[in-house]
Structure formats: C-alpha cells, structure tokens
Design a protein around this motif. Structure first.
Motif, PDB file in Angstrom:
ATOM      1  N   ALA A   1     -61.528  26.874  17.426  1.00 16.11           N
ATOM      2  CA  ALA A   1     -60.556  27.982  17.418  1.00 16.11           C
ATOM      3  C   ALA A   1     -61.181  29.204  16.761  1.00 16.11           C
ATOM      4  CB  ALA A   1     -59.302  27.573  16.663  1.00 16.11           C
TER       5      ALA A   1
ATOM      6  N   VAL B   1     -68.126  25.770  15.475  1.00 10.32           N
ATOM      7  CA  VAL B   1     -68.543  26.688  16.542  1.00 10.32           C
ATOM      8  C   VAL B   1     -68.732  28.062  15.907  1.00 10.32           C
ATOM      9  CG1 VAL B   1     -67.955  27.722  18.767  1.00 10.32           C
ATOM     10  CG2 VAL B   1     -67.342  25.333  18.290  1.00 10.32           C
TER      11      VAL B   1
ATOM     12  N   LYS C   1     -68.583  34.666  11.049  1.00  8.77           N
ATOM     13  CA  LYS C   1     -69.441  33.663  11.697  1.00  8.77           C
ATOM     14  C   LYS C   1     -70.732  33.449  10.893  1.00  8.77           C
ATOM     15  CE  LYS C   1     -66.822  32.633  15.223  1.00  8.77           C
ATOM     16  NZ  LYS C   1     -66.339  31.268  15.490  1.00  8.77           N
TER      17      LYS C   1
ATOM     18  N   LEU D   1     -72.793  35.299  24.376  1.00 11.19           N
ATOM     19  CA  LEU D   1     -71.615  35.833  25.077  1.00 11.19           C
ATOM     20  C   LEU D   1     -71.303  34.927  26.269  1.00 11.19           C
ATOM     21  CD1 LEU D   1     -69.583  38.183  25.437  1.00 11.19           C
ATOM     22  CD2 LEU D   1     -71.322  39.293  26.863  1.00 11.19           C
TER      23      LEU D   1
ATOM     24  N   SER E   1     -64.749  33.951  28.708  1.00 12.51           N
ATOM     25  CA  SER E   1     -63.566  33.382  28.029  1.00 12.51           C
ATOM     26  C   SER E   1     -62.526  34.473  27.843  1.00 12.51           C
ATOM     27  CB  SER E   1     -63.944  32.803  26.661  1.00 12.51           C
ATOM     28  OG  SER E   1     -64.010  33.833  25.697  1.00 12.51           O
TER      29      SER E   1
ATOM     30  N   HIS F   1     -62.277  38.197  24.359  1.00 10.92           N
ATOM     31  CA  HIS F   1     -62.397  39.659  24.238  1.00 10.92           C
ATOM     32  C   HIS F   1     -61.210  40.384  24.869  1.00 10.92           C
ATOM     33  CE1 HIS F   1     -66.219  37.473  24.917  1.00 10.92           C
ATOM     34  NE2 HIS F   1     -66.485  37.971  23.732  1.00 10.92           N
TER      35      HIS F   1
HETATM   36  N1  LIG Z   1     -66.831  33.548  24.324  1.00 11.98           N
HETATM   37  C1  LIG Z   1     -67.824  34.041  23.609  1.00 11.98           C
HETATM   38  O1  LIG Z   1     -68.499  34.987  24.057  1.00 11.98           O
HETATM   39  C2  LIG Z   1     -68.166  33.474  22.279  1.00 11.98           C
HETATM   40  C3  LIG Z   1     -69.411  33.785  21.733  1.00 11.98           C
HETATM   41  C4  LIG Z   1     -69.755  33.254  20.482  1.00 11.98           C
HETATM   42  C5  LIG Z   1     -68.860  32.429  19.830  1.00 11.98           C
HETATM   43  N2  LIG Z   1     -67.649  32.143  20.391  1.00 11.98           N
HETATM   44  C6  LIG Z   1     -66.743  31.293  19.640  1.00 11.98           C
HETATM   45  O2  LIG Z   1     -66.321  30.212  20.440  1.00 11.98           O
HETATM   46  C7  LIG Z   1     -65.023  29.790  20.019  1.00 11.98           C
HETATM   47  C8  LIG Z   1     -64.130  29.709  21.247  1.00 11.98           C
HETATM   48  O3  LIG Z   1     -63.958  31.028  21.751  1.00 11.98           O
HETATM   49  P1  LIG Z   1     -63.578  31.342  23.264  1.00 11.98           P
HETATM   50  O4  LIG Z   1     -64.553  32.348  23.719  1.00 11.98           O
HETATM   51  O5  LIG Z   1     -63.383  30.102  24.038  1.00 11.98           O
HETATM   52  O6  LIG Z   1     -62.194  32.128  23.026  1.00 11.98           O
HETATM   53  P2  LIG Z   1     -60.740  31.996  23.676  1.00 11.98           P
HETATM   54  O7  LIG Z   1     -60.838  31.735  25.131  1.00 11.98           O
HETATM   55  O8  LIG Z   1     -60.022  33.234  23.239  1.00 11.98           O
HETATM   56  O9  LIG Z   1     -60.129  30.728  22.941  1.00 11.98           O
HETATM   57  C9  LIG Z   1     -59.802  30.786  21.576  1.00 11.98           C
HETATM   58  C10 LIG Z   1     -59.044  29.521  21.176  1.00 11.98           C
HETATM   59  O10 LIG Z   1     -58.719  29.606  19.774  1.00 11.98           O
HETATM   60  C11 LIG Z   1     -57.352  29.264  19.598  1.00 11.98           C
HETATM   61  N3  LIG Z   1     -56.789  29.974  18.461  1.00 11.98           N
HETATM   62  C12 LIG Z   1     -56.834  31.307  18.205  1.00 11.98           C
HETATM   63  N4  LIG Z   1     -56.128  31.587  17.100  1.00 11.98           N
HETATM   64  C13 LIG Z   1     -55.627  30.415  16.645  1.00 11.98           C
HETATM   65  C14 LIG Z   1     -54.792  30.051  15.554  1.00 11.98           C
HETATM   66  N5  LIG Z   1     -54.297  30.968  14.692  1.00 11.98           N
HETATM   67  N6  LIG Z   1     -54.465  28.755  15.377  1.00 11.98           N
HETATM   68  C15 LIG Z   1     -54.924  27.812  16.234  1.00 11.98           C
HETATM   69  N7  LIG Z   1     -55.705  28.091  17.298  1.00 11.98           N
HETATM   70  C16 LIG Z   1     -56.046  29.379  17.509  1.00 11.98           C
HETATM   71  C17 LIG Z   1     -56.679  29.699  20.921  1.00 11.98           C
HETATM   72  O11 LIG Z   1     -55.537  28.904  21.167  1.00 11.98           O
HETATM   73  P3  LIG Z   1     -54.005  29.378  21.021  1.00 11.98           P
HETATM   74  O12 LIG Z   1     -53.969  30.842  21.353  1.00 11.98           O
HETATM   75  O13 LIG Z   1     -53.254  28.512  21.972  1.00 11.98           O
HETATM   76  O14 LIG Z   1     -53.705  29.077  19.618  1.00 11.98           O
HETATM   77  C18 LIG Z   1     -57.747  29.354  21.937  1.00 11.98           C
HETATM   78  O15 LIG Z   1     -57.618  28.008  22.321  1.00 11.98           O
HETATM   79  C19 LIG Z   1     -64.566  30.805  18.985  1.00 11.98           C
HETATM   80  O16 LIG Z   1     -64.770  30.288  17.698  1.00 11.98           O
HETATM   81  C20 LIG Z   1     -65.465  31.995  19.224  1.00 11.98           C
HETATM   82  O17 LIG Z   1     -65.639  32.774  18.071  1.00 11.98           O
HETATM   83  C21 LIG Z   1     -67.293  32.639  21.593  1.00 11.98           C
END
Ligand SMILES: NC(=O)c1ccc[n+]([C@@H]2O[C@H](COP(=O)([O-])OP(=O)(O)OC[C@H]3O[C@@H](n4cnc5c(N)ncnc54)[C@H](OP(=O)(O)O)[C@@H]3O)[C@@H](O)[C@H]2O)c1
Length: 260
Positions: A89, A143, A162, A190, A193, A196
């Motif tokens: 999350a 993560v 992070k 990146l 997802s 952003h």
């Molecule tokens: N996508 C990228 O480019 C990228 C790059 C580097 C790192 N990351 C990391 O990868 C991880 C997943 O990101 P993603 O890209 O898959 O983002 P995402 O599609 O926005 O998913 C984020 C997830 O976090 C949950 N979340 C957010 N706030 C929360 C809260 N207060 N309590 C419980 N759950 C919460 C959301 O679920 P609900 O809204 O249902 O709670 C959702 O399932 C994150 O830690 C992000 O920082 C992503």
C-alpha cells in the motif's frame, strides 16, 4: 535461498489496485498454492478479489498505532500460518515548497508509506520469530521505489518516505541476518498503475512506464528466487549505480557495535 515458494499464507496490502493486486493474484496462482489475504480500503474491489478465491480484509493504514496493533493481532489469530507480508500500500503526492504546503496531506503520506509499515512490522515480528524458530521461513516484503534511491523533486516527500523505508529495510535485514525471517525488498521503477491519478500526470507518465504485466512477471521471478533486492528497469540501474555496497557497510557497522 528461501523463497516465497515456501510461503503458506501471504498478506498483501494495497491489493485493490496496481502492483499489489497483480502480485496478490500471481502469488495465489503459484504451484505451491498459498492462501492469499488481500488488504485495502475499497470494498467493491475487495469483493472482486474474493471472486478469485482470495481472502480479503478491509484496512485503512492511515490510522493510529492502537488500531493497527489490533488489526495485526486479529490477523494472526485468524491466520496462524501467516508467514509472509507484502507491504505494497502506498500513496504519492506532489508538493511545491515555494507555496503553501498541505502538512496534513504530507503527514498522511509519511504515515501510509513509512510509519504504518514500520509499526506493522514491529507488531508481526514476535509471530514471525516464533514461526521461524519452528523452521518455517518468513518473509517481509517492503515495496519501496527507485525514487527512494534517486529522488524526484516534485514528489519530494514521497521520495523521502521511500528512502526512509529503504534505509529501515537494510538495517532490519542486518538485525535479522541470523534468523529465518527474510527481507525481500521490491524496488519498482515507474510502472503502469493508478498511483499518479491523484495529481493528473497519468497520461504523460503512461508514455514512459513499464507495463504492469511485464513488471509483475519480473517481480514474481525475483520473489521465487528469494532475491534480497528485486528491481527492474530504471530502478535496477539506479540500484547498481548507487546501492550495491550499502548492505555490507551497514553490516560492518553492526559487527563493530557488537564488539562494544
Ligand atoms: N507504480 C509506480 O510507478 C511505482 C513506482 C515505485 C514504487 N511504487 C510503489 O508500489 C506500491 C503500489 O503502488 P501502485 O503503483 O500499485 O499504486 P496504486 O495502483 O495507486 O495502488 C495503491 C494501493 O494502496 C492502497 N492504499 C492507499 N492508501 C491506503 C490506505 N490509507 N490504507 C490502506 N491501503 C491503502 C490502495 O487501496 P485502497 O485505495 O483500496 O485502500 C491501493 O490498493 C506503492 O507502495 C508505491 O509507492 C509504485
């Protein structure tokens, strides 16, 4: 190397979208057939995951320490085999310190991306150490992000959260090095997802991001090998350039401390 092929029960936070959802479904499909518990806030999405035979649990991680402790106690009570947590999350916000900064939003970002994760780990640790002493390998899978290695100034607080989680994970790996509790740090670049969407950059970023399917495949392979650091694309380049010696240096600090 111990790997998640040995996991019996896996909690994935952030499982209602993006990387967390893709990993939860992929882990549930492993030949070892572990039970997967998907966590998030959005009930409709948890309902969809339940249709795919995942267990689900609703949690808002932006909460107080007592509620988080109760959540972990209930979880361990319901799933005594829980041996793996994928702490996925996360949220990302832009801030411009030349103008007024929404400090409530900034604090919440730190809480979701760092403080709640560290608290969760402290609450689950006695259970993991107990299972580990009985011969069951346990896995903590934070993560983090390539932006925890090289910061992007527009999302400076996110990058700092992070970097904090990266540093914490490295020290924790050293503290746990003689136990059967393993840290497998996922460091995404990146990736496609919803992360952003909150600040309207999704369309532009979609020109550069790694497709989710491609990224999930690489990450699952790393988890199945038991790689201590699982990166890809630009975050793999940044890791090679800036990070390779950090664990050994942190371990040297600890060895020195143990001689005092
Ligand atoms: N996508 C990228 O480019 C990228 C790059 C580097 C790192 N990351 C990391 O990868 C991880 C997943 O990101 P993603 O890209 O898959 O983002 P995402 O599609 O926005 O998913 C984020 C997830 O976090 C949950 N979340 C957010 N706030 C929360 C809260 N207060 N309590 C419980 N759950 C919460 C959301 O679920 P609900 O809204 O249902 O709670 C959702 O399932 C994150 O830690 C992000 O920082 C992503």
């Amino acid at each position: 190397m111990p790997s998640i092929d040995e996991s019996k029960c896996v909690l994935v936070t952030g499982a209602t979208a993006g990387i967390g959802r893709a990993l939860a479904l992929s882990i549930a499909g492993l030949p070892s057939n572990p039970k997967v518990v998907a966590a998030g806030r959005r009930m409709d999405r948890l309902g969809e995951l339940a249709q795919s035979n995942l267990d689900t649990v609703q949690i808002d991680l932006d909460t107080d320490i007592d509620s988080l402790k109760k959540f972990v106690e209930d979880l361990v009570h319901k799933y005594p085999d829980l041996d793996t947590v994928v702490l996925c999350a996360g949220v990302q916000h832009e801030f411009d310190f030349k103008g007024e900064v929404n400090l409530a939003k900034l604090t919440s970002e730190i809480n979701i991306n760092y403080t709640s994760i560290v608290a969760f780990i402290s609450f689950i640790m006695p259970h993991f150490l107990k299972l580990a002493a009985q011969g069951q390998p346990c896995f903590i899978v934070p993560v983090t992000s390539g932006l925890g290695i090289v910061p992007a100034p527009s999302v400076l607080n996110y990058a700092a959260s992070k970097a904090a989680l990266r540093s914490f994970s490295t020290s924790l790996r050293v503290q746990l090095r003689e136990t059967n509790v393993h840290i497998l740090e996922i460091i995404p670049p990146l990736v496609e997802s919803e992360l952003h969407d909150a600040y309207d950059t999704t369309e532009k970023l979609s020109r550069f991001w790694m497709p989710l399917d491609e990224y999930t495949k690489i990450t699952l392979e790393g988890l199945r090998r038991g790689d201590p650091y699982i990166s890809a694309g630009a975050s793999e380049d940044a890791f090679r350039r800036f990070e390779v010696e950090k664990y050994e240096l942190a371990e040297a600090f600890q060895r020195h401390r143990e001689t005092w």
